[in-house]
Write a protein that holds these residues in place. Sequence first.
Motif, PDB file in Angstrom:
ATOM      1  N   ARG A 110       0.844  -1.208   0.000  1.00  0.00           N
ATOM      2  CA  ARG A 110       0.000   0.000   0.000  1.00  0.00           C
ATOM      3  C   ARG A 110       0.873   1.250   0.000  1.00  0.00           C
ATOM      4  O   ARG A 110       0.614   2.218  -0.733  1.00  0.00           O
ATOM      5  N   ALA A 111       1.935   1.227   0.806  1.00  0.00           N
ATOM      6  CA  ALA A 111       2.835   2.390   0.854  1.00  0.00           C
ATOM      7  C   ALA A 111       3.514   2.592  -0.497  1.00  0.00           C
ATOM      8  O   ALA A 111       3.676   3.740  -0.961  1.00  0.00           O
ATOM      9  N   PHE A 112       3.884   1.517  -1.150  1.00  0.00           N
ATOM     10  CA  PHE A 112       4.517   1.618  -2.474  1.00  0.00           C
ATOM     11  C   PHE A 112       3.538   2.228  -3.472  1.00  0.00           C
ATOM     12  O   PHE A 112       3.898   3.136  -4.228  1.00  0.00           O
ATOM     13  N   HIS A 113       2.308   1.714  -3.464  1.00  0.00           N
ATOM     14  CA  HIS A 113       1.317   2.253  -4.410  1.00  0.00           C
ATOM     15  C   HIS A 113       1.028   3.726  -4.114  1.00  0.00           C
ATOM     16  O   HIS A 113       0.886   4.538  -5.051  1.00  0.00           O
ATOM     17  N   GLN A 114       0.953   4.117  -2.852  1.00  0.00           N
ATOM     18  CA  GLN A 114       0.735   5.521  -2.494  1.00  0.00           C
ATOM     19  C   GLN A 114       1.907   6.365  -2.965  1.00  0.00           C
ATOM     20  O   GLN A 114       1.719   7.451  -3.519  1.00  0.00           O
ATOM     21  N   ALA A 115       3.136   5.856  -2.762  1.00  0.00           N
ATOM     22  CA  ALA A 115       4.325   6.595  -3.213  1.00  0.00           C
ATOM     23  C   ALA A 115       4.332   6.715  -4.734  1.00  0.00           C
ATOM     24  O   ALA A 115       4.726   7.766  -5.282  1.00  0.00           O
ATOM     25  N   THR A 116       3.865   5.699  -5.429  1.00  0.00           N
ATOM     26  CA  THR A 116       3.793   5.744  -6.894  1.00  0.00           C
ATOM     27  C   THR A 116       2.781   6.810  -7.324  1.00  0.00           C
ATOM     28  O   THR A 116       3.048   7.598  -8.258  1.00  0.00           O
ATOM     29  N   ARG A 117       1.611   6.849  -6.665  1.00  0.00           N
ATOM     30  CA  ARG A 117       0.610   7.868  -6.987  1.00  0.00           C
ATOM     31  C   ARG A 117       1.145   9.266  -6.691  1.00  0.00           C
ATOM     32  O   ARG A 117       0.961  10.198  -7.486  1.00  0.00           O
ATOM     33  N   ASN A 118       1.826   9.401  -5.528  1.00  0.00           N
ATOM     34  CA  ASN A 118       2.404  10.702  -5.176  1.00  0.00           C
ATOM     35  C   ASN A 118       3.445  11.126  -6.208  1.00  0.00           C
ATOM     36  O   ASN A 118       3.478  12.294  -6.633  1.00  0.00           O
ATOM     37  N   ALA A 119       4.289  10.194  -6.608  1.00  0.00           N
ATOM     38  CA  ALA A 119       5.326  10.523  -7.604  1.00  0.00           C
ATOM     39  C   ALA A 119       4.677  10.920  -8.930  1.00  0.00           C
ATOM     40  O   ALA A 119       5.129  11.873  -9.599  1.00  0.00           O
ATOM     41  N   ALA A 120       3.600  10.240  -9.305  1.00  0.00           N
ATOM     42  CA  ALA A 120       2.920  10.579 -10.567  1.00  0.00           C
ATOM     43  C   ALA A 120       2.303  11.972 -10.481  1.00  0.00           C
ATOM     44  O   ALA A 120       2.375  12.769 -11.440  1.00  0.00           O
ATOM     45  N   ALA A 121       1.699  12.266  -9.325  1.00  0.00           N
ATOM     46  CA  ALA A 121       1.085  13.586  -9.159  1.00  0.00           C
ATOM     47  C   ALA A 121       2.144  14.671  -9.192  1.00  0.00           C
ATOM     48  O   ALA A 121       1.965  15.735  -9.825  1.00  0.00           O
ATOM     49  N   ILE A 122       3.252  14.435  -8.500  1.00  0.00           N
ATOM     50  CA  ILE A 122       4.320  15.439  -8.478  1.00  0.00           C
ATOM     51  C   ILE A 122       4.959  15.557  -9.849  1.00  0.00           C
ATOM     52  O   ILE A 122       5.285  16.677 -10.296  1.00  0.00           O
ATOM     53  N   ARG A 123       5.098  14.486 -10.575  1.00  0.00           N
ATOM     54  CA  ARG A 123       5.639  14.557 -11.948  1.00  0.00           C
ATOM     55  C   ARG A 123       4.706  15.400 -12.820  1.00  0.00           C
ATOM     56  O   ARG A 123       5.161  16.232 -13.612  1.00  0.00           O
ATOM     57  N   LYS A 124       3.414  15.181 -12.632  1.00  0.00           N
ATOM     58  CA  LYS A 124       2.442  15.945 -13.412  1.00  0.00           C
ATOM     59  C   LYS A 124       2.565  17.427 -13.076  1.00  0.00           C
ATOM     60  O   LYS A 124       2.556  18.286 -13.965  1.00  0.00           O
ATOM     61  N   ARG A 125       2.689  17.734 -11.786  1.00  0.00           N
ATOM     62  CA  ARG A 125       2.847  19.124 -11.373  1.00  0.00           C
ATOM     63  C   ARG A 125       4.133  19.699 -11.927  1.00  0.00           C
ATOM     64  O   ARG A 125       4.176  20.842 -12.418  1.00  0.00           O
ATOM     65  N   ARG A 126       5.213  18.939 -11.893  1.00  0.00           N
ATOM     66  CA  ARG A 126       6.492  19.402 -12.440  1.00  0.00           C
ATOM     67  C   ARG A 126       6.363  19.676 -13.925  1.00  0.00           C
ATOM     68  O   ARG A 126       6.837  20.713 -14.427  1.00  0.00           O
ATOM     69  N   ASP A 127       5.705  18.742 -14.617  1.00  0.00           N
ATOM     70  CA  ASP A 127       5.554  18.929 -16.063  1.00  0.00           C
ATOM     71  C   ASP A 127       4.729  20.192 -16.360  1.00  0.00           C
ATOM     72  O   ASP A 127       5.038  20.967 -17.287  1.00  0.00           O
ATOM     73  N   THR A 128       3.715  20.397 -15.528  1.00  0.00           N
ATOM     74  CA  THR A 128       2.879  21.595 -15.693  1.00  0.00           C
ATOM     75  C   THR A 128       3.708  22.845 -15.457  1.00  0.00           C
ATOM     76  O   THR A 128       3.649  23.822 -16.229  1.00  0.00           O
ATOM     77  N   GLU A 129       4.517  22.829 -14.387  1.00  0.00           N
ATOM     78  CA  GLU A 129       5.371  23.978 -14.085  1.00  0.00           C
ATOM     79  C   GLU A 129       6.399  24.192 -15.189  1.00  0.00           C
ATOM     80  O   GLU A 129       6.690  25.346 -15.558  1.00  0.00           O
ATOM     81  N   GLN A 130       6.868  23.127 -15.756  1.00  0.00           N
ATOM     82  CA  GLN A 130       7.838  23.246 -16.862  1.00  0.00           C
ATOM     83  C   GLN A 130       7.163  23.875 -18.074  1.00  0.00           C
ATOM     84  O   GLN A 130       7.756  24.743 -18.737  1.00  0.00           O
ATOM     85  N   GLN A 131       5.951  23.482 -18.343  1.00  0.00           N
ATOM     86  CA  GLN A 131       5.224  24.054 -19.486  1.00  0.00           C
ATOM     87  C   GLN A 131       4.990  25.551 -19.262  1.00  0.00           C
ATOM     88  O   GLN A 131       5.119  26.367 -20.185  1.00  0.00           O
ATOM     89  N   ARG A 132       4.633  25.931 -18.067  1.00  0.00           N
ATOM     90  CA  ARG A 132       4.394  27.337 -17.766  1.00  0.00           C
ATOM     91  C   ARG A 132       5.675  28.136 -17.938  1.00  0.00           C
ATOM     92  O   ARG A 132       5.652  29.278 -18.484  1.00  0.00           O
ATOM     93  N   LEU A 133       6.781  27.548 -17.505  1.00  0.00           N
ATOM     94  CA  LEU A 133       8.059  28.242 -17.659  1.00  0.00           C
ATOM     95  C   LEU A 133       8.384  28.388 -19.147  1.00  0.00           C
ATOM     96  O   LEU A 133       8.832  29.464 -19.579  1.00  0.00           O
ATOM     97  N   ASN A 134       8.162  27.345 -19.872  1.00  0.00           N
ATOM     98  CA  ASN A 134       8.439  27.389 -21.326  1.00  0.00           C
ATOM     99  C   ASN A 134       7.559  28.450 -21.987  1.00  0.00           C
ATOM    100  O   ASN A 134       7.993  29.135 -22.919  1.00  0.00           O
ATOM    101  N   THR A 135       6.328  28.598 -21.540  1.00  0.00           N
ATOM    102  CA  THR A 135       5.425  29.582 -22.113  1.00  0.00           C
ATOM    103  C   THR A 135       5.913  30.999 -21.790  1.00  0.00           C
ATOM    104  O   THR A 135       5.843  31.887 -22.636  1.00  0.00           O
ATOM    105  N   LEU A 136       6.409  31.206 -20.597  1.00  0.00           N
ATOM    106  CA  LEU A 136       6.882  32.521 -20.227  1.00  0.00           C
ATOM    107  C   LEU A 136       8.167  32.875 -20.985  1.00  0.00           C
ATOM    108  O   LEU A 136       8.442  34.052 -21.233  1.00  0.00           O
ATOM    109  N   GLU A 137       8.925  31.928 -21.338  1.00  0.00           N
ATOM    110  CA  GLU A 137      10.180  32.185 -22.014  1.00  0.00           C
ATOM    111  C   GLU A 137       9.943  32.430 -23.513  1.00  0.00           C
ATOM    112  O   GLU A 137      10.776  32.989 -24.181  1.00  0.00           O
ATOM    113  N   HIS A 138       8.870  32.154 -24.052  1.00  0.00           N
ATOM    114  CA  HIS A 138       8.644  32.353 -25.490  1.00  0.00           C
ATOM    115  C   HIS A 138       7.960  33.584 -25.777  1.00  0.00           C
ATOM    116  O   HIS A 138       7.381  34.391 -25.577  1.00  0.00           O
TER     117      HIS A 138
END
Length: 138
Positions: A110-138
């Motif tokens: 259960r802890a592994f699956h929760q950590a996997t979900r957390n990592a996926a959510a944080i990756r999604k947030r990181r990707d979103t933040e990266q996209q926003r940064l890319n948008t500001l730079e263009h």
Amino acid sequence: MRPRVVRRSQPPPKAPAAKPAKRAAAPPVEWPKVDRTLAQRRAAQQKRLGAAGADYAVAEAERDQAEQVLDAHQHRIADLQADVDRLNDQLEETRQALRDARKHLPRLQRAFHQATRNAAAIRKRRDTEQQRLNTLEH
């Protein structure tokens, strides 16, 4: 083999004291022959005693050797039993560790699956933040 018994001939019955002149003379005993026969029997008995002593020495040596083999075998059995006891203890400890690990497995999964979900959510947030940064730079 039993030694033969030498029987000495009985002296002739005593005649009445009244007739000493008519007393028959006893046949002479051949003492040297009796002594020689006795000596031969003693020598034969000594020879048998010597053979029995030699046989006894061999039997004692075989007994001593058998005792040493038996003693070594008994020590080997004791060592093997100690190994079995030690391995049984180790096996029981390992079984207990396995039971404990299996007991914790669902929680850890259960802890592994929760950590996997957390990592996926944080990756999604990181990707979103990266996209926003890319948008500001263009």
